[in-house]
Each structure stands twice: as C-alpha cells, then as structure tokens.
Design an enzyme around this catalytic site. Structure first.
Site, PDB file in Angstrom:
ATOM      1  N   GLU A  77      11.282  -0.345   2.273  1.00  0.00           N
ATOM      2  CA  GLU A  77      10.587  -0.566   3.562  1.00  0.00           C
ATOM      3  C   GLU A  77      11.174   0.457   4.543  1.00  0.00           C
ATOM      4  O   GLU A  77      11.894   0.124   5.485  1.00  0.00           O
ATOM      5  CB  GLU A  77      10.814  -2.006   4.059  1.00  0.00           C
ATOM      6  CG  GLU A  77      10.040  -3.049   3.292  1.00  0.00           C
ATOM      7  CD  GLU A  77       8.544  -3.056   3.601  1.00  0.00           C
ATOM      8  OE1 GLU A  77       8.121  -2.335   4.517  1.00  0.00           O
ATOM      9  OE2 GLU A  77       7.800  -3.769   2.903  1.00  0.00           O
ATOM     10  N   ASP A  99       0.810  -1.224   0.000  1.00  0.00           N
ATOM     11  CA  ASP A  99       0.000   0.000   0.000  1.00  0.00           C
ATOM     12  C   ASP A  99       0.843   1.274   0.000  1.00  0.00           C
ATOM     13  O   ASP A  99       0.480   2.246  -0.654  1.00  0.00           O
ATOM     14  CB  ASP A  99      -1.040  -0.003   1.135  1.00  0.00           C
ATOM     15  CG  ASP A  99      -0.587  -0.773   2.351  1.00  0.00           C
ATOM     16  OD1 ASP A  99       0.647  -0.903   2.544  1.00  0.00           O
ATOM     17  OD2 ASP A  99      -1.439  -1.244   3.122  1.00  0.00           O
TER      18      ASP A  99
END
Ligand code: ZN
Length: 299
Positions: free
Chosen positions: A144, A95
């Site tokens: 990340e 997302d």
C-alpha cells in the site's frame, strides 16, 4: 465496471462489456454478476474469474474489507459469491497490485523479474513483483505504497493519517497545496475555486506560472523520497508509472529524479534501473486480472 472474456495467452478479449457502477445505489454486486453473465460464453468452458477491485481486501479469502466508494461492501465476500454463482474459482486483488501484475506480464515490465509499479492519480497506488511473483504479504495487504510516511508532520491523507505519499503527490494533494498557497497570498494566474484541478495546474505550469510549477516540483520531490525508500525495500530493475498525474512528464519527473538521486542511499540501486511509463493504459486492471487468474489456476 468492465468485464472481458479472454482465451489463454491472448490479450485481445473475445467479448467486452461495461456498465455504470452506480456506487451511490444498492445492488452493486447484482450489477457485477449481470455484467459477467452478459459476456459468459454459451457453450465454452470458463476456467476462472480474475477481478481487480478497489481495496483494502483479502486476496486469500476473496473478501473486500471495506472500500471507500461502495458503502455496502464491508467484509463483503465477493470472491466466494462469484465462485458459487458461476461454478469456477474466482481470484481477486486490488487494482494497483493487478496493474503491476498486468504490466509485468503484458506491458512495460515484460522480461523484468523485479518490478515496482506506481499509479499517481486521485490516489497513489503501488504494486511490486519480486522474483516474478506478485508481493501480497501475510494479510494480503502488502505494497500500500501511497500510504507510506514521507513526512510524519505532513498534511492529512485521504485515509486520515498524516504525511503519506498520497497526501503530497496525488492529484487532489497538488490541488490542495495550490489552494493553500493562493489563500496565503501567493502570486499566480490561477483562481481559487472548484474549477481548479491537477490538469488545470499542469496547464498553468506549462505557461510558466511559478506557483503551478512549484506545486508539481513539490509532488516530484516527495515522490523521489518515497521511491528512494521503495528501492531500499524492493530493489527493482524497473519503476513503472501509471495514472493521470504521471502523464505531465518533466513537470513532475525532473524534480522526482533529482530528489531520488539525492536520497538513494547507495548509487548501486540506480545502475541499470529503468524508469518507464505504463504501457497498458485503461486495460491494466483487466489484463492484471487475466494474469492473476492464469497464475492462480496453475498454482
Ligand atoms: Zn494514507
């Protein structure tokens, strides 16, 4: 879960539906399939499915590796299953990456070729566009950014490792810090119980509570350390902030900007650098999935 049907290059959906995910019950995939069927056009042609999903996942194979909130999705081939059922290609990414892609194509990042997107909420997520392409990496696990280390001796992160950005600057990290300080005897109007949220702390800070102010300053300080690292790695022309915690304005961003300026290793990184709020709100995931589908079928 939300699903929307779009025409090419039109960000207004033709159809839009949502259902409760009910992650605690089985059958999440079946609910997803039924949701997509509910907006599938009767006689129109669908070219592709794009999907923004919680990660970690493999965008190249369409497998969810393991996602904390959906226990039945471990090495789960959601992309291949959707593609087989609906007879169209299905593309997915996490997302935060797709919010970055959506903001680049349709939102605050339009016209920029090098974009850094960060969402600060329950967790900290990131996405990077470089040379007009979403940076995905060898395993599809690039950016990340919430799980980069800003202090190796720092508090534990939701992922189990220590000192990640998320362990300092997410909503739960801000709450945890305040609870610890209250326990240690810090003076404050705030009370040490379950009602304490990042929003409650923001309100206390606006009313001058010193502990609440210091909690947001600390979150901004570490955010600045992290973004100094991200500028060194990606050299974007815009940094876009999304997520609930980033809505508090100067409470977070004054200390963020001071920290960033102090730590960026060359002033050149800051020349012409825009720092802006995300423009797509709750639709960032849907529009990012649309952008991914468009880009992927053209590739
Ligand atoms: Zn982490």
């Amino acid at each position: 879960m939300r699903a929307a049907l779009y025409e090419p290059e039109n960000t207004q959906p033709i159809a839009h539906q949502r259902v409760q995910t009910h992650t605690e019950e089985s059958g999440v995939y079946e609910r997803l399939e039924a949701l997509i069927e509910s907006i599938w056009p009767d006689n129109g042609k669908v070219e592709a499915i794009g999907m923004a999903s919680p990660g970690p996942l493999d965008p190249y194979t369409g497998y969810i590796l393991k996602t904390p909130n959906i226990s039945e999705w471990v090495n789960f081939p959601v992309g291949p299953k959707l593609s087989e059922h609906f007879h169209v290609p299905a593309f997915l990414d996490n997302d935060a990456n797709l919010a970055a892609l959506g903001e680049w194509k349709f939102g605050a990042g339009r016209g920029h070729h090098h974009v850094l997107y960060l969402t600060i909420s329950t967790g900290v997520g990131g996405g990077v566009i470089t040379y007009d392409r979403l940076l995905q990496g060898y395993h599809g696990l690039a950016t990340e950014l919430g799980h980069t280390i800003v202090d190796p001796d720092g508090p534990p992160c939701s992922c189990g490792f220590a000192g990640h950005l998320e362990a300092f600057s997410s909503g739960p990290a801000i709450v945890k810090y305040v609870l610890q300080e209250l326990e240690a005897g810090a003076k404050s109007e705030m009370v040490r119980d379950e009602s304490l949220t990042a929003r409650v702390i923001a309100d206390a800070a606006i009313h001058g509570d010193a502990l609440a102010i210091s909690a947001y300053r600390r979150a901004g300080e570490y955010l600045g350390i992290a973004v100094a690292n991200f500028l060194a790695a990606f050299d974007p022309s815009i940094v876009i902030f999304g997520g609930g915690v980033s809505q508090v304005g100067s409470l977070l961003f004054d200390s963020f900007e001071a920290s960033l300026k102090k730590r960026v290793f060359h002033p050149r990184y800051l020349e012409g650098l825009k720092i802006e709020m995300a423009a797509l709100g709750d639709d960032a995931g849907l529009l990012g999935a649309l952008a991914l589908a468009q880009i992927s079928i053209k590739a």
